[in-house]
Design an enzyme around this catalytic site. Structure first.
Site, mmCIF file in Angstrom:
data_model
loop_
_atom_site.group_PDB
_atom_site.id
_atom_site.type_symbol
_atom_site.label_atom_id
_atom_site.label_comp_id
_atom_site.label_asym_id
_atom_site.label_seq_id
_atom_site.Cartn_x
_atom_site.Cartn_y
_atom_site.Cartn_z
ATOM 1 N N HIS A 88 0.807 -1.222 0.000
ATOM 2 C CA HIS A 88 0.000 0.000 0.000
ATOM 3 C C HIS A 88 0.849 1.286 0.000
ATOM 4 O O HIS A 88 0.704 2.114 -0.912
ATOM 5 C CB HIS A 88 -1.000 -0.034 1.161
ATOM 6 C CG HIS A 88 -1.638 1.276 1.439
ATOM 7 N ND1 HIS A 88 -2.462 1.909 0.525
ATOM 8 C CD2 HIS A 88 -1.558 2.107 2.507
ATOM 9 C CE1 HIS A 88 -2.864 3.068 1.036
ATOM 10 N NE2 HIS A 88 -2.326 3.210 2.232
ATOM 11 N N HIS A 96 3.834 6.788 5.455
ATOM 12 C CA HIS A 96 2.651 7.523 5.898
ATOM 13 C C HIS A 96 1.780 6.785 6.908
ATOM 14 O O HIS A 96 1.100 7.409 7.706
ATOM 15 C CB HIS A 96 1.826 8.021 4.706
ATOM 16 C CG HIS A 96 0.914 7.006 4.086
ATOM 17 N ND1 HIS A 96 1.272 6.243 3.027
ATOM 18 C CD2 HIS A 96 -0.351 6.644 4.389
ATOM 19 C CE1 HIS A 96 0.275 5.452 2.684
ATOM 20 N NE2 HIS A 96 -0.738 5.660 3.505
ATOM 21 N N GLU A 127 0.551 5.522 12.674
ATOM 22 C CA GLU A 127 -0.823 5.158 12.973
ATOM 23 C C GLU A 127 -0.967 3.661 13.263
ATOM 24 O O GLU A 127 -1.653 3.259 14.195
ATOM 25 C CB GLU A 127 -1.685 5.526 11.758
ATOM 26 C CG GLU A 127 -3.155 5.511 12.021
ATOM 27 C CD GLU A 127 -3.631 6.817 12.645
ATOM 28 O OE1 GLU A 127 -4.829 6.988 12.723
ATOM 29 O OE2 GLU A 127 -2.781 7.644 13.047
ATOM 30 N N ASP A 128 -0.315 2.861 12.466
ATOM 31 C CA ASP A 128 -0.618 1.421 12.465
ATOM 32 C C ASP A 128 0.502 0.522 12.968
ATOM 33 O O ASP A 128 0.375 -0.693 12.913
ATOM 34 C CB ASP A 128 -0.970 0.960 11.031
ATOM 35 C CG ASP A 128 -2.178 1.684 10.481
ATOM 36 O OD1 ASP A 128 -2.974 2.174 11.294
ATOM 37 O OD2 ASP A 128 -2.310 1.781 9.249
ATOM 38 N N ASP A 139 -2.899 8.213 -1.395
ATOM 39 C CA ASP A 139 -3.257 7.177 -0.416
ATOM 40 C C ASP A 139 -4.699 6.730 -0.660
ATOM 41 O O ASP A 139 -5.026 5.556 -0.754
ATOM 42 C CB ASP A 139 -3.075 7.792 0.979
ATOM 43 C CG ASP A 139 -3.626 6.930 2.105
ATOM 44 O OD1 ASP A 139 -3.434 5.710 2.058
ATOM 45 O OD2 ASP A 139 -4.243 7.502 3.037
ATOM 46 N N ASP A 182 -20.733 10.212 -28.381
ATOM 47 C CA ASP A 182 -20.327 10.335 -29.773
ATOM 48 C C ASP A 182 -19.571 11.611 -30.081
ATOM 49 O O ASP A 182 -19.010 11.752 -31.156
ATOM 50 C CB ASP A 182 -21.543 10.228 -30.699
ATOM 51 C CG ASP A 182 -21.992 8.776 -30.802
ATOM 52 O OD1 ASP A 182 -21.403 7.942 -30.092
ATOM 53 O OD2 ASP A 182 -22.913 8.497 -31.564
HETATM 54 MN MN MN Z 1 -2.641 4.662 3.878
#
Ligand code: MN
Length: 655
Positions: free
Chosen positions: A49, A73, A77-78, A141, A263
């Site tokens: 990711h 990034h 957070e994770d 992101d 068209d």
């Molecule tokens: Mn992300």
């Protein structure tokens, strides 16, 4: 196939000649270690990711720091690593960017949270204005998350994310002028939110495209030949892709059928300089018949977001309608990559200080605006909506939002001109201050010594600049004048909503209002008169919304709101419109209402006994008090309309 760090380096080296690839690798290894063992919903290792996010960003030609921040990034957070760890390894500049992204991820979106939406949009902007790179990372992101959205098992969650994207991220990409990201995001949202419609359009495009590609080839070849024969040496022609979402919107909003939209051949001709743009235009208009009214010169008069290009439509090969955009290479880069082009492209050429006029505009608006609502209103006016260009008699261009009036124009020239404006001539015809202006109008403001704006002037201006200047003027008026004007305005509004005048507001009702503002009735009227209190807010305390604009319902035609930011609450309101019995009365009234996006339910027409009057009896879907007022004002302007009433179950009144 999963992307690799080598792929990222390869994409970056194309435009970053002095790339420090070992620094990029170090960021990759850091992120890879931090996310070790984590999987994405689709089963890929998590690092795919951030890596994909960074690769998307290379399309925008972002700098090395942005790529590194993109790789990192999601780390704070994770994972177990925090911002301090990042700062130790990568320094303050990178940490600042990553922190910005982490902050943005705390902005949560839920359905029907208008206030929150405004707030989150604002936060997003504030941050992007501090450093535009943060917002670019966030957009990339989001694009990668949308590309992999099918891996999320819960449909509600997919829908929530797609709606959030459509309502917050797409407008931001739009504001920043990054069409490339915007159109990709839009089509992915469309596919998630309206899978059937998407499939329908996809199928039609497939069926149609083979037939059309023949004409397209012929057109390109013929234009190439004509331009070369006429001595244009250097040019590039490319076909323009129409996004599925744009086709859908045109079908739905403009009621066109697929063929009419699809068209149309769209071509872009890119040349080295501005002179060649006009040369190409001249040659093509000599060789093909142009469609009347379709020539737009955004090179001479750029759009307010800076967009430049010449647009025209010609009857091309075999009479096939062909839309052309003619622009320089620089304009092309700028139009595809907007702010990013400004920031990185011009910077790399040492051209400007790296901050575009868009960003400057956002900063200006932030500084001037106090409340969220004003902020977002102004943004919508200045950036989302179309602009008109009106002229002073000397030929100076004043650019204003669509719907702006003579009085807006006057204030945009000078506050004194606004304060003393009495009337105007528009294209040599006399017009009142509330006349709505159009592109190309030439306006001469007629001044008067004595007049000054009153509180009702606020009702006829559209721009916040004019509103602020009127409020400024009112502040210096005497309190008795303000009280008098406030009372009159409140009475006017009360009558409009079908109730008594201000003098008849009961003592209990006054008390409730006084309590809410913690002020005496007199001071409240003074505040109304100076534009500090919106009389509608008082009316809302005194009467329920149901009494004012009818019962609240879900919109009957939900799809009509698929393109707006917040799905609105709707009131069902019963109107009786009495008018002269004439051909076209119904048509004219419904046209006005349609232009305000008002859906009509159940309509009857009666004629009075001697057949001199018609009565239109119908239900309309109204969003709020302002929407109601616009509806009444619009209908009042229809020739022959004599009286507009609204019918409530309990309360009957006249508007
Ligand atoms: Mn992300």
């Amino acid at each position: 196939m999963s992307p690799s760090i080598e792929e990222l380096i390869r994409h970056s080296k194309i435009y970053l000649t002095d790339l420090n690839s070992s620094r990029l690798k170090r960021a990759y290894q850091f992120a890879n270690k931090a996310h070790e063992g984590q999987l994405r919903k689709g089963g890929d290792p998590y690092i795919v990711h951030p890596l994909s996010t960074a690769i998307i960003l290379t399309e925008l030609h972002v700098d090395e720091d942005t790529l590194i921040a993109a790789l990192l990034h999601d780390v704070p957070e994770d994972t177990e690593y925090n911002l301090e760890d990042i700062e130790k390894t990568f320094g303050k500049k990178i940490t600042f960017l990553v922190e910005g992204i982490t902050k943005l991820s705390k902005v949560h979106y839920r359905h029907n949270m208008e206030e929150r939406q405004v707030e989150s949009l604002k936060k997003l902007f504030i941050h992007s204005a501090k450093d535009i790179r943060v917002i670019l990372i966030k957009l990339a992101d989001r694009l990668h998350n949308m590309m992999t959205i099918q891996a999320i098992p819960k449909p509600e969650k997919r829908i929530r994310i797609a709606k959030e994207t459509l309502e917050i991220y797409v407008p931001i990409a739009n504001i920043l002028g990054i069409w490339e990201l915007k159109s990709q995001l839009e089509d992915l949202c469309f596919k998630t939110l309206y899978p059937e419609e998407f499939a329908h359009i996809e199928k039609k495009v497939m069926e149609r495209s083979s037939k059309l590609s023949e004409t397209l080839k012929k057109t390109i070849n013929q234009i190439k030949k004509i331009l070369s024969m006429n001595g244009v040496k250097s040019f590039k022609i490319e076909g323009r892709k129409k996004t599925y979402y744009s086709i859908y919107q045109k079908m739905f909003r403009k009621g066109k059928n697929f063929e009419e939209i699809y068209d149309l051949i769209g071509l872009r001709i890119i040349v080295p300089d501005v002179g060649s743009c006009y040369q190409v235009l001249g040659i093509l208009h000599q060789n093909f018949t142009p469609k009347l009214g379709r020539l737009k010169d955004y090179i001479a008069i750029p759009k307010s977001n800076g967009y430049q290009s010449i647009h025209t439509t010609i009857f091309g090969v075999d009479g096939h309608l062909t839309e052309l955009q003619i622009r320089t290479h620089e304009m092309q880069i700028e139009s595809e990559y907007g702010v990013a082009a400004n920031y990185f492209y011009n910077k790399s050429k040492g051209k400007n200080k790296g901050q575009s006029k868009w960003v400057q505009k956002i900063l200006d608006i932030q500084r001037d605006m106090k409340s969220n609502e004003d902020f977002i209103e102004e943004l919508k006016l200045d950036l989302f909506e179309d602009r008109i260009f009106a002229f002073t008699p000397k030929g100076d261009v004043i650019d204003l939002p669509r719907g702006a009036t003579v009085l807006d124009f006057a204030y945009h020239i000078h506050s004194e001109i606004g304060n003393h404006a009495n009337s105007a001539t528009v294209n040599k015809k006399e017009m009142p201050l509330d006349a709505v202006l159009h592109t190309g109008d030439v306006i001469e403001v007629v001044l008067s010594e004595s007049v000054g704006p009153s509180i009702s002037s606020l009702e006829i201006v559209r721009t916040n600049l004019a509103k602020n200047r009127i409020r400024e003027f009112l502040k210096n008026q005497s309190r008795s004048i303000l009280q008098d004007q406030g009372g009159k305005l409140l009475t006017h509004k009360l009558k409009l909503f079908g109730h008594c005048g201000a003098e008849e507001v009961s003592a209990d009702q006054k008390k409730a209002v006084e309590k809410m503002y913690d002020k005496s009735w007199k001071n409240i009227l003074i505040d109304v008169g100076s534009g500090l209190i919106d009389p509608r807010d008082i009316i809302k305390v005194v009467f329920s919304m149901k009494e004012l604009i009818g019962e609240e319902i879900s919109p009957v035609n939900l799809k009509a709101y698929s393109h707006v930011i917040a799905p609105p609450k709707i009131h069902k309101i019963h109107f009786l419109v009495e008018g002269v019995n004439r051909v076209g009365l119904l048509r004219d009234v419904t046209i006005e209402l349609a232009s305000l996006n008002i859906n009509l339910l159940k309509m009857n027409i009666y004629t009075t006994e001697n057949a001199d009057k018609s009565i239109l009896d119908f239900f309309a879907e109204i969003r709020d008090l302002k929407h109601f007022e616009s509806a009444v004002n619009a209908m009042k302007k229809v020739p022959g309309v004599l009286k507009i009433s609204k019918i409530n179950e309990e309360v009957r009144g006249q508007a």
